[in-house]
Enzyme design. Structure first.
Site, PDB file in Angstrom:
ATOM      1  N   PHE A 190       0.860  -1.189   0.000  1.00 31.78           N
ATOM      2  CA  PHE A 190       0.000   0.000   0.000  1.00 31.78           C
ATOM      3  C   PHE A 190       0.891   1.233   0.000  1.00 31.78           C
ATOM      4  O   PHE A 190       1.757   1.378   0.855  1.00 31.78           O
ATOM      5  CB  PHE A 190      -0.940   0.040   1.213  1.00 31.78           C
ATOM      6  CG  PHE A 190      -1.856   1.234   1.162  1.00 31.78           C
ATOM      7  CD1 PHE A 190      -3.007   1.205   0.388  1.00 31.78           C
ATOM      8  CD2 PHE A 190      -1.553   2.400   1.853  1.00 31.78           C
ATOM      9  CE1 PHE A 190      -3.842   2.323   0.295  1.00 31.78           C
ATOM     10  CE2 PHE A 190      -2.379   3.515   1.769  1.00 31.78           C
ATOM     11  CZ  PHE A 190      -3.521   3.476   0.991  1.00 31.78           C
ATOM     12  N   ASP A 220       9.254   2.522   1.794  1.00 43.58           N
ATOM     13  CA  ASP A 220       8.066   3.214   2.292  1.00 43.58           C
ATOM     14  C   ASP A 220       7.947   2.899   3.778  1.00 43.58           C
ATOM     15  O   ASP A 220       7.502   1.828   4.175  1.00 43.58           O
ATOM     16  CB  ASP A 220       6.825   2.745   1.518  1.00 43.58           C
ATOM     17  CG  ASP A 220       5.548   3.430   1.999  1.00 43.58           C
ATOM     18  OD1 ASP A 220       5.554   3.980   3.117  1.00 43.58           O
ATOM     19  OD2 ASP A 220       4.547   3.403   1.258  1.00 43.58           O
ATOM     20  N   LYS A 258       2.596   9.636   8.702  1.00 40.81           N
ATOM     21  CA  LYS A 258       1.877   9.135   9.889  1.00 40.81           C
ATOM     22  C   LYS A 258       2.443   9.609  11.239  1.00 40.81           C
ATOM     23  O   LYS A 258       2.154  10.713  11.652  1.00 40.81           O
ATOM     24  CB  LYS A 258       1.757   7.609   9.817  1.00 40.81           C
ATOM     25  CG  LYS A 258       0.857   7.173   8.640  1.00 40.81           C
ATOM     26  CD  LYS A 258       0.232   5.822   8.821  1.00 40.81           C
ATOM     27  CE  LYS A 258      -0.928   5.601   7.876  1.00 40.81           C
ATOM     28  NZ  LYS A 258      -0.587   4.990   6.595  1.00 40.81           N
TER      29      LYS A 258
HETATM   30  C1  LIG Z   1      -0.801   5.279   5.140  1.00 37.38           C
HETATM   31  C2  LIG Z   1       0.212   4.843   4.179  1.00 37.38           C
HETATM   32  C3  LIG Z   1       0.418   5.540   2.976  1.00 37.38           C
HETATM   33  C4  LIG Z   1      -0.432   6.716   2.544  1.00 37.38           C
HETATM   34  O1  LIG Z   1      -0.354   7.783   3.435  1.00 37.38           O
HETATM   35  P1  LIG Z   1      -1.443   8.966   3.328  1.00 37.38           P
HETATM   36  O2  LIG Z   1      -0.998   9.940   4.368  1.00 37.38           O
HETATM   37  O3  LIG Z   1      -2.781   8.352   3.612  1.00 37.38           O
HETATM   38  O4  LIG Z   1      -1.382   9.517   1.957  1.00 37.38           O
HETATM   39  C5  LIG Z   1       1.421   5.085   2.140  1.00 37.38           C
HETATM   40  N1  LIG Z   1       2.188   4.033   2.450  1.00 37.38           N
HETATM   41  C6  LIG Z   1       2.017   3.347   3.603  1.00 37.38           C
HETATM   42  C7  LIG Z   1       2.913   2.192   3.914  1.00 37.38           C
HETATM   43  C8  LIG Z   1       1.016   3.708   4.505  1.00 37.38           C
HETATM   44  O5  LIG Z   1       0.832   3.013   5.616  1.00 37.38           O
END
Ligand SMILES: *Cc1c(COP(=O)(O)O)cnc(C)c1O
Length: 399
Positions: A129, A216, A245
């Site tokens: 994701f 990521d 986050k």
């Molecule tokens: C939450 C998340 C995203 C996206 O972040 P947003 O602030 O919602 O755009 C991307 N990569 C990972 C691994 C995530 O947990």
């Protein structure tokens, strides 16, 4: 027609909170909840951490926004601090995780064009994701996220997660590859944990081919897995790392950190953001990073995560309805054999906030500030609930 005045993008629970304190949330009817999801790994320091609240108040009273037409002291201080913490050389600030990943994707493409690769391609993983913008939803390994938004963005190729051979095969067949984008632990994908050997192997393949290794760490970063970034317990450094986050504890901020050639690919005019890195969010994030580091919260996350995992294993391991109990620091997954989304509602009636992802995985992302006794309460309440739910499931007619 929506009655809320909002587009119906979310399947929301019928509860609204009006106050938060540490790991506790209070709804508009005065009910109290133990929050084991922390605004999806955002409020790592808990709700309304006193020090962070003070910084928000003071900075809001002094200066909120000026734009990137001018130098921003808090942005420079936060950039330096993040580089020091991560071993990276430079940072770009946006407002979300998806934007941090967009930045990484743009760096990879510019880097590729710099090597005269006309259609630079990024390897991404199954069940990943990376966000909801067009490029990041294309990078995401979920048809649900992509369906209906075709045509998708070009320049991505997919591999199974935790499978080094698959990446080697792509390496030998695809001369357009310039980078690998991967999560050290897949959060949305169901708390899937990459092995250290896999991550180290990716580093070696990237080195061999001159690719950028881009991690990521939007969910895994900011102390959650036991080190500030997850790669710091794997013995290598990436070329690019994105985070968001937990970086702002609720302030919208995303960061793309880069090292070596990746840190100098952008030239003035290549990228930007109006809000990105403003004095308010950067002032707050600086206090968040300082707190995580000075209070040794990554080590706390590791110890607390082990305590919680052990607790669940003692209660549930071996039960016929459990597939696996796994975790890294405070990213904890309990995989059941049946879809279990209804547990979220059941937990709410018990004053507990949890999440279910990938249909069958209970995902827990508690605050790093959670106490031992709060952790024990989480384990006992949720274990009891899973046992009751499983007993009910057995008596239900099969689907
Ligand atoms: C939450 C998340 C995203 C996206 O972040 P947003 O602030 O919602 O755009 C991307 N990569 C990972 C691994 C995530 O947990």
């Amino acid at each position: 027609m929506a009655t809320t005045g909002l587009m119906s993008t979310y399947r929301q629970m019928d509860v609204a909170f009006e106050k938060g304190e540490g790991v506790w949330l209070f709804d508009t009817e005065g009910n109290k909840y133990l929050d084991a999801i922390s605004g999806i790994a955002v409020c790592g320091l808990g709700h309304c951490h006193p020090k962070i609240t003070r910084v928000i108040q003071e900075q809001a009273a002094r200066l909120v926004h000026t734009s990137n037409l001018y130098r921003i002291t808090n942005q420079e201080l936060l950039g330096k601090k993040l580089c020091e913490v991560s071993g990276m050389d430079a940072v770009f600030f946006g407002n979300s995780g998806a934007e941090a990943n967009e930045c990484a994707i743009k760096i990879a493409r510019l880097y590729g064009h710099g090597k005269e690769i006309d259609k630079p391609t990024i390897i991404v993983m199954d069940h990943s994701f990376h966000g909801r913008t067009l490029a990041t939803l294309t990078a995401t390994g979920s048809r649900k996220v992509q369906a209906g938004f075709e045509p998708l963005v070009q320049g991505f190729v997919r591999a199974p997660y935790n499978d080094l051979e698959a990446v080697r095969t792509i390496a030998s067949n695809n001369p357009k590859v310039v980078a690998v984008l991967v999560e050290p632990v897949q959060g949305e994908g169901g708390i899937n944990i990459a092995s250290d050997a896999y991550m180290q192997g990716l580093r070696a393949i990237c080195d061999e081919h001159g690719w950028l290794l881009m991690l990521d760490e939007i969910q895994t970063g900011n102390g959650r897995t036991g080190t500030y970034f997850a790669y710091q317990q794997m013995g290598f450094v990436p070329d690019v790392v994105t985070t968001a986050k937990g970086l702002g504890n609720g302030m919208p901020i995303g960061a793309c950190l880069a090292r070596g050639p990746a840190s100098t690919t952008f030239k003035p005019g290549n990228h930007g953001s109006t809000y990105g890195g403003n004095p308010l969010v950067c002032g707050v994030a600086l206090a968040v990073v300082d707190t995580i580091v000075s209070e040794k919260m990554p080590a706390r996350a590791k110890a607390l995560g082990e305590r919680i995992l052990q607790g669940f294993r003692a209660q549930l391991e071996g039960a016929e309805y459990i597939s696996e109990i796994r975790g890294k620091g405070l990213m904890i997954g309990i995989e059941l054999k049946e879809p279990c989304a209804e547990l979220v509602m059941l937990a709410k009636t018990q004053g507990l906030l949890i999440n279910v992802t990938a249909d069958k995985v209970i995902r827990l992302l508690p605050a790093l500030t959670m106490s031992d006794s709060e952790a024990d309460q989480l384990v006992s309440t949720l274990s009891k609930l899973i046992k009751i739910w499983a007993a009910d499931e057995r008596t239900k007619p099969r689907r």
